[in-house]
Motif scaffolding. Structure first.
Motif, PDB file in Angstrom:
ATOM      1  N   LEU A 106      52.631  38.213  36.966  1.00  0.00           N
ATOM      2  CA  LEU A 106      52.525  39.596  36.500  1.00  0.00           C
ATOM      3  C   LEU A 106      51.065  39.984  36.325  1.00  0.00           C
ATOM      4  CD1 LEU A 106      54.927  41.402  35.938  1.00  0.00           C
ATOM      5  CD2 LEU A 106      54.554  41.046  33.487  1.00  0.00           C
ATOM      6  N   LEU A 107      50.317  39.079  35.696  1.00  0.00           N
ATOM      7  CA  LEU A 107      48.895  39.298  35.483  1.00  0.00           C
ATOM      8  C   LEU A 107      48.171  39.430  36.830  1.00  0.00           C
ATOM      9  CD1 LEU A 107      46.516  39.370  33.486  1.00  0.00           C
ATOM     10  CD2 LEU A 107      46.442  36.873  33.624  1.00  0.00           C
ATOM     11  N   ALA A 108      48.505  38.527  37.774  1.00  0.00           N
ATOM     12  CA  ALA A 108      47.860  38.545  39.086  1.00  0.00           C
ATOM     13  C   ALA A 108      48.139  39.859  39.811  1.00  0.00           C
ATOM     14  CB  ALA A 108      48.336  37.359  39.918  1.00  0.00           C
ATOM     15  N   TYR A 109      49.394  40.324  39.746  1.00  0.00           N
ATOM     16  CA  TYR A 109      49.758  41.583  40.411  1.00  0.00           C
ATOM     17  C   TYR A 109      48.965  42.735  39.802  1.00  0.00           C
ATOM     18  CZ  TYR A 109      53.852  39.900  43.075  1.00  0.00           C
ATOM     19  OH  TYR A 109      54.683  39.280  43.956  1.00  0.00           O
ATOM     20  N   ARG A 110      48.856  42.731  38.496  1.00  0.00           N
ATOM     21  CA  ARG A 110      48.121  43.815  37.821  1.00  0.00           C
ATOM     22  C   ARG A 110      46.670  43.841  38.282  1.00  0.00           C
ATOM     23  NH1 ARG A 110      50.572  46.361  33.144  1.00  0.00           N
ATOM     24  NH2 ARG A 110      48.681  47.591  33.158  1.00  0.00           N
ATOM     25  N   LEU A 111      46.069  42.657  38.301  1.00  0.00           N
ATOM     26  CA  LEU A 111      44.675  42.579  38.729  1.00  0.00           C
ATOM     27  C   LEU A 111      44.537  43.009  40.187  1.00  0.00           C
ATOM     28  CD1 LEU A 111      43.620  39.181  37.109  1.00  0.00           C
ATOM     29  CD2 LEU A 111      42.942  41.480  36.401  1.00  0.00           C
ATOM     30  N   ASN A 112      45.486  42.580  41.009  1.00  0.00           N
ATOM     31  CA  ASN A 112      45.436  42.922  42.421  1.00  0.00           C
ATOM     32  C   ASN A 112      45.519  44.428  42.632  1.00  0.00           C
ATOM     33  OD1 ASN A 112      47.075  43.207  45.274  1.00  0.00           O
ATOM     34  ND2 ASN A 112      45.593  41.552  45.269  1.00  0.00           N
ATOM     35  N   ALA A 113      46.357  45.082  41.843  1.00  0.00           N
ATOM     36  CA  ALA A 113      46.519  46.525  42.002  1.00  0.00           C
ATOM     37  C   ALA A 113      45.246  47.267  41.612  1.00  0.00           C
ATOM     38  CB  ALA A 113      47.692  47.004  41.146  1.00  0.00           C
ATOM     39  N   LYS A 114      44.467  46.654  40.731  1.00  0.00           N
ATOM     40  CA  LYS A 114      43.278  47.348  40.238  1.00  0.00           C
ATOM     41  C   LYS A 114      42.027  47.095  41.060  1.00  0.00           C
ATOM     42  CE  LYS A 114      43.954  47.222  35.311  1.00  0.00           C
ATOM     43  NZ  LYS A 114      43.340  46.595  34.165  1.00  0.00           N
ATOM     44  N   ARG A 115      41.925  45.899  41.634  1.00  0.00           N
ATOM     45  CA  ARG A 115      40.626  45.532  42.211  1.00  0.00           C
ATOM     46  C   ARG A 115      40.425  46.143  43.599  1.00  0.00           C
ATOM     47  NH1 ARG A 115      40.749  41.655  46.185  1.00  0.00           N
ATOM     48  NH2 ARG A 115      42.687  40.471  46.332  1.00  0.00           N
ATOM     49  N   ASP A 116      39.163  46.149  44.037  1.00  0.00           N
ATOM     50  CA  ASP A 116      38.830  46.601  45.381  1.00  0.00           C
ATOM     51  C   ASP A 116      39.183  45.518  46.381  1.00  0.00           C
ATOM     52  OD1 ASP A 116      37.785  48.873  44.396  1.00  0.00           O
ATOM     53  OD2 ASP A 116      35.697  48.201  44.462  1.00  0.00           O
ATOM     54  N   LEU A 117      39.436  45.959  47.600  1.00  0.00           N
ATOM     55  CA  LEU A 117      39.656  44.995  48.670  1.00  0.00           C
ATOM     56  C   LEU A 117      38.371  44.183  48.856  1.00  0.00           C
ATOM     57  CD1 LEU A 117      41.944  44.350  50.722  1.00  0.00           C
ATOM     58  CD2 LEU A 117      40.614  45.653  52.369  1.00  0.00           C
ATOM     59  N   GLU A 118      38.531  42.899  49.084  1.00  0.00           N
ATOM     60  CA  GLU A 118      37.421  41.981  49.327  1.00  0.00           C
ATOM     61  C   GLU A 118      36.510  41.744  48.119  1.00  0.00           C
ATOM     62  OE1 GLU A 118      35.623  43.064  53.103  1.00  0.00           O
ATOM     63  OE2 GLU A 118      37.651  43.054  53.922  1.00  0.00           O
ATOM     64  N   ALA A 119      36.904  42.263  46.961  1.00  0.00           N
ATOM     65  CA  ALA A 119      36.111  41.986  45.761  1.00  0.00           C
ATOM     66  C   ALA A 119      36.832  40.940  44.919  1.00  0.00           C
ATOM     67  CB  ALA A 119      35.936  43.259  44.946  1.00  0.00           C
ATOM     68  N   GLY A 120      36.094  40.314  44.016  1.00  0.00           N
ATOM     69  CA  GLY A 120      36.704  39.380  43.093  1.00  0.00           C
ATOM     70  C   GLY A 120      36.272  39.746  41.690  1.00  0.00           C
ATOM     71  N   LEU A 121      36.863  39.141  40.688  1.00  0.00           N
ATOM     72  CA  LEU A 121      36.463  39.478  39.320  1.00  0.00           C
ATOM     73  C   LEU A 121      35.414  38.519  38.781  1.00  0.00           C
ATOM     74  CD1 LEU A 121      39.898  40.557  37.914  1.00  0.00           C
ATOM     75  CD2 LEU A 121      37.999  41.997  38.611  1.00  0.00           C
ATOM     76  N   PHE A 122      35.366  37.300  39.374  1.00  0.00           N
ATOM     77  CA  PHE A 122      34.260  36.404  39.028  1.00  0.00           C
ATOM     78  C   PHE A 122      33.005  36.953  39.692  1.00  0.00           C
ATOM     79  CE2 PHE A 122      37.072  32.344  38.806  1.00  0.00           C
ATOM     80  CZ  PHE A 122      37.465  32.700  37.535  1.00  0.00           C
ATOM     81  N   PRO A 123      31.881  36.969  38.983  1.00  0.00           N
ATOM     82  CA  PRO A 123      30.658  37.368  39.665  1.00  0.00           C
ATOM     83  C   PRO A 123      30.295  36.296  40.691  1.00  0.00           C
ATOM     84  CG  PRO A 123      30.170  36.542  37.471  1.00  0.00           C
ATOM     85  CD  PRO A 123      31.666  36.569  37.592  1.00  0.00           C
ATOM     86  N   SER A 124      29.902  36.722  41.907  1.00  0.00           N
ATOM     87  CA  SER A 124      29.491  35.686  42.858  1.00  0.00           C
ATOM     88  C   SER A 124      27.998  35.455  42.672  1.00  0.00           C
ATOM     89  CB  SER A 124      29.811  36.111  44.288  1.00  0.00           C
ATOM     90  OG  SER A 124      28.963  37.135  44.694  1.00  0.00           O
ATOM     91  N   LYS A 125      27.649  34.210  42.401  1.00  0.00           N
ATOM     92  CA  LYS A 125      26.259  33.968  42.031  1.00  0.00           C
ATOM     93  C   LYS A 125      25.400  33.807  43.284  1.00  0.00           C
ATOM     94  CE  LYS A 125      26.065  28.967  41.449  1.00  0.00           C
ATOM     95  NZ  LYS A 125      27.262  28.259  41.694  1.00  0.00           N
TER      96      LYS A 125
END
Lengths: 299, 532
Positions: free
Chosen positions: B254-273
């Motif tokens: 459920l959490l994953a689906y929620r995050l998926n619906a919100k995020r941009d395509l090809e983006a992640g929520l972890f900062p890429s260092k």
């Protein structure tokens, strides 16, 4: 003039398939040589033989007078190469790859590095995995341009670059020529070759079918002429060297063999001319001439 | 809401179509290797007495840490199969779920294929939903096949309820890791990252359970892998962990689906260092590059081999009581006068570990060929780098890899063995026994080097030869094979320390053979065409 690259009767067979058949051409010192031909004609095979990655079946290829196969290590200290399809290690950054290549070529780190990175707008801290095709190409370009090479081999170097970057690249190639470096530029983009190259070689099905300066090559083909007069041009069709006449009112469009231009002008001067435009053939015309129907070819 | 899921079903079918072979192999392999266990235990430990002896060995903390806790007072064939297999199989089912899920989500996103899909009239959550359903389906099929397979086996202790629970446990564990992979696919912006984080968490759960099982038992209750052992399959048959797994999966998904619906395509929520702008000195040579490209694999294998050594070493203390009277084992361990069973066991285990340690070394040298296939050598050979330098660089990495892994395996065996044995074998003699295999490993590396130079399209022959060596050396006594079978593999000529005496001639001959193979490989490699 001294030849930097010299290829004589170069033949490469992969099993039964003959990729290159008796290829002959040379790149002179200080010139930009355009190497054009469609996909699969043998451009990359030729370049890979020059790099000593493939071994020629027959014939001879030298760079700086040294054999490309047996003296490849010596040669490679003085050349820089950019492939059309740049494959990098996904887990190294662009900056790391540039440093590695400089080291492997046996060069010290130069301060131009930052300038070039800026010029090509490349972020060196990104992993190669995240680069687009164009950015991977920039890594190879920056690395090549950083080197103190005498010969630059570019295999379709701008196929992933945007027009601005393409222009930057063209400037850099001109700078290289001014510094007296030699360039072998293989390309699909004929306008680019036309702008940059002193001489051109056209390859088809593993054979060089045309070689020379653009001027020399143009001489072999037809100019496009537009002529506007006040009266009818009777007998234009019968003038030697005139082809494909089309008429719209008193505006005539036709093609003229370059060596017969004089007769056309003599013929036209009998009439009152309002407009005369003549365009030399573009490289594209030259190129297409070899790949389209043979009826247009001027023998 | 339905808009978000539009056309999920078509994508779901597409995934099944793309994976029909890959998923079938996973399901078949996991089912096959699970279902052969009860009958092989049946023939290995026919009497309850044998099984109780095994149960005593299983009380060893090292074994508890490895396979988990079981119902040792009630150690039937069923209980034994479940105890020794469920956790390790759950690890593989978890890895399968993660790989399959990431392949259809983050990898496709990275390759730009999701972009193409999203440009069509397809819901925003269709990809994640289809992938979730697809990998859950794979797990369900696996669970059903396992249950049926157990029910059909004519072994008394494999009851119907236990069989169903066995399937459900592994299916449930798989679904937990579908959910975890779904979550990390949102958090990390690369398929590598998503896979790495998910497998990292999988291993964390394994270790958390190990610590819990040895000491504080509540810790095990926080690990989905710990739940798999709470089911007590084929004895008490607890079903509550299955519901716990499903509830956990549901919440995480459920959490994953929620995050998926919100995020941009090809983006992640972890900062890429950002990575390094400049290369460190250690990278700047063909050897440095070859090592750097394999560093992670190198370290993982080294740690893995050390742990393998430790786990074999931890059973050394109970061997004498355990193996006495086991006919199968006695066939493998031909009795040698004057040596304890433990010492004979060490010499056999060393052969196995040396052959396993050969795997990363061969992968390491074969990497040169895979680099060529990926057209990454072209740019290097355009520099002042010779073929010889390149091959020697990869050879050096492989050689170092071989030495380090096999010696670490020996060290692990010694370290664990010396704590559990009454009469420990010395460090020198165990590590010496492992080092005796180094020349044989070099021969395998040399064979790869030769094939890379001569005929890279048959490079997999090295693997065939290694598997052959394994079968004839490990199983030779069991199958009563002729001696020449083991004479044609380098591993057949290694002095099996500490039981055998060390013989210098085969040792030196193997090194000589390896050198000849390498020299020939270098010669051919310098002459042939490079593909790219």
């Amino acid at each position: 003039m001294e030849n930097v690259v010299d290829i004589k009767r170069l033949t490469k067979r992969f099993g039964d398939f003959t990729a290159l058949n008796q290829v002959d051409f040379s790149v002179k010192k200080g010139e930009v040589f355009g190497f054009i031909g469609p996909n699969g004609a043998g451009k990359s095979t030729t370049i890979r033989i020059l790099l000593g990655i493939l071994k020629a079946t027959e014939g001879q290829a030298t760079i700086f007078g040294k054999d490309v196969w047996s003296d490849s290590m010596e040669i490679h200290k003085r050349i820089a190469y950019v492939p059309g399809d740049v494959n990098l290690w996904p887990n190294l950054t662009g900056g790391e790859v540039i440093d590695l290549f400089a080291k492997l070529r046996g060069e010290r780190q130069t301060k131009q590095r930052e300038d070039l990175l800026q010029r090509y707008k490349l972020d060196p801290t990104k992993k190669c995995r995240t680069y687009s095709k164009g950015n991977r190409q920039k890594v190879a370009l920056v690395s090549a341009l950083l080197s103190e090479a005498d010969l630059y081999i570019f295999d379709e170097p701008t196929s992933g670059l945007d027009p601005l970057m393409e222009q930057t690249f063209q400037e850099d190639v001109r700078n290289l020529r001014e510094e007296g470096k030699s360039v072998l530029l293989s390309s699909h983009i004929l306008s680019e070759v036309e702008k940059l190259c002193d001489r051109v070689g056209i390859i088809r099905d593993g054979t060089i079918i045309e070689q020379g300066s653009l001027e020399e090559l143009r001489h072999l083909t037809r100019h496009h002429v537009l002529l506007e007069t006040t009266s009818n041009l009777d007998g234009l069709d019968d003038v030697e060297g005139v082809h494909d006449v089309s008429r719209d009112g008193n505006t005539y469009r036709f093609q003229v063999n370059a060596e017969q231009m004089d007769q056309v002008i003599k013929f036209a001067s009998q009439y009152s001319i309002q407009k005369f435009e003549s365009a030399p053939p573009t490289l594209e015309d030259l190129f297409m001439r070899h790949y389209e129907g043979t009826d247009e070819v001027v023998e | 809401m339905n808009e978000l899921f539009k056309r999920s079903f078509q994508l779901f079918k597409l995934m099944i179509r793309r994976d029909r072979i890959r998923a079938s192999i996973w399901i078949f392999a996991l089912t096959f290797f699970t279902l052969i266990i009860p009958s092989s235990f049946q023939s290995l430990y026919p009497d309850q007495q044998d099984r109780d002896a095994m149960a005593v060995t299983m009380e060893n903390p090292a074994m508890v840490a490895m396979v988990g806790k079981g119902d040792l007072d009630n150690y039937t064939i069923g209980a034994m199969s479940a105890h020794q297999m469920v956790l390790i199989t759950a690890l593989f089912v978890g890895i399968m779920s993660i790989l399959l899920f990431v392949r259809h989500t983050r990898s496709d996103e990275e390759e730009g294929r999701v972009e193409l899909i999203r440009a069509l009239p397809v819901g925003r959550l269709a990809t994640i939903h289809a992938a979730t359903m697809y990998v859950i389906l794979v797990n369900v099929v696996l669970a059903v096949l396992l249950a049926i397979g157990f029910i059909l086996q004519p072994i008394e202790s494999l009851g119907i309820e236990g069989s169903l629970l066995y399937g459900a446990t592994l299916g449930g564990a798989g679904i937990c890791f579908v959910a975890i992979a779904a979550l990390f696919t949102q958090l990390s912006d690369s398929s590598r990252g998503a896979t790495g984080w998910s497998i990292g968490l999988l291993l964390f759960f394994y270790v958390l359970r190990a610590i819990g099982d040895i000491g504080n038992e509540t810790l095990s209750l926080f690990s989905p892998l710990g739940w798999t052992m709470q089911t007590m399959i084929f004895t008490e048959n607890h079903w509550w962990p299955i519901f716990l797994m499903l509830a956990f999966s549901f919440v995480v998904l459920l959490l994953a689906y929620r995050l998926n619906a919100k995020r941009d395509l090809e983006a992640g929520l972890f900062p890429s260092k950002p990575g390094k702008a400049h290369a460190s000195k250690s990278l700047l040579s063909p050897f440095g590059l070859a090592f750097r490209l394999q560093r992670t694999a190198f370290i993982s294998w080294a740690v893995g081999m050390l742990l393998l050594g430790v786990s074999y070493g931890s059973v050394l203390g109970d061997l004498d009581s355990f193996f006495q009277g086991n006919e199968m084992v006695e066939k493998i361990l031909v009795q040698e006068e004057g040596y304890s069973i433990a010492e004979q066991f060490i010499s056999i285990i060393m052969t196995i570990m040396a052959m396993i340690a050969t795997i990363p070394a061969v992968i390491s040298i074969n990497k040169l060929n895979s680099e060529e296939k990926k057209s990454r050598l072209e740019l290097l050979y355009a520099k002042s780098v010779s073929r010889k330098t390149m091959l020697v660089s990869y050879l050096s990495v492989a050689v170092i890899n071989a030495i380090v892994t096999v010696v670490l395996a020996g060290t692990g065996l010694w370290a664990a063995g010396s704590t559990v044995m009454d009469d420990p074998v010395s460090f020198g003699s165990i590590v010496g026994a492992s080092a005796a295999y180094i020349p044989a490993m070099f021969v395998m590396i040399g064979l790869s080097a030769l094939l890379i130079g001569l005929k890279p399209n048959v490079l997999s022959l090295t693997w065939v030869y290694l598997v052959y060596s394994f079968i004839v050396v490990y199983m030779g006594n069991l199958f009563q094979l002729d001696e020449w079978f083991s004479n044609v593999t380098p591993f057949g000529h290694v002095s099996q320390l500490p039981v055998d005496d060390f013989e210098a001639i085969p040792f030196l001959v193997l090194i000589g053979l390896a050198v000849i193979l390498v020299v020939a490989g270098l010669k051919f490699y310098s002459k042939r065409d490079i593909q790219g």
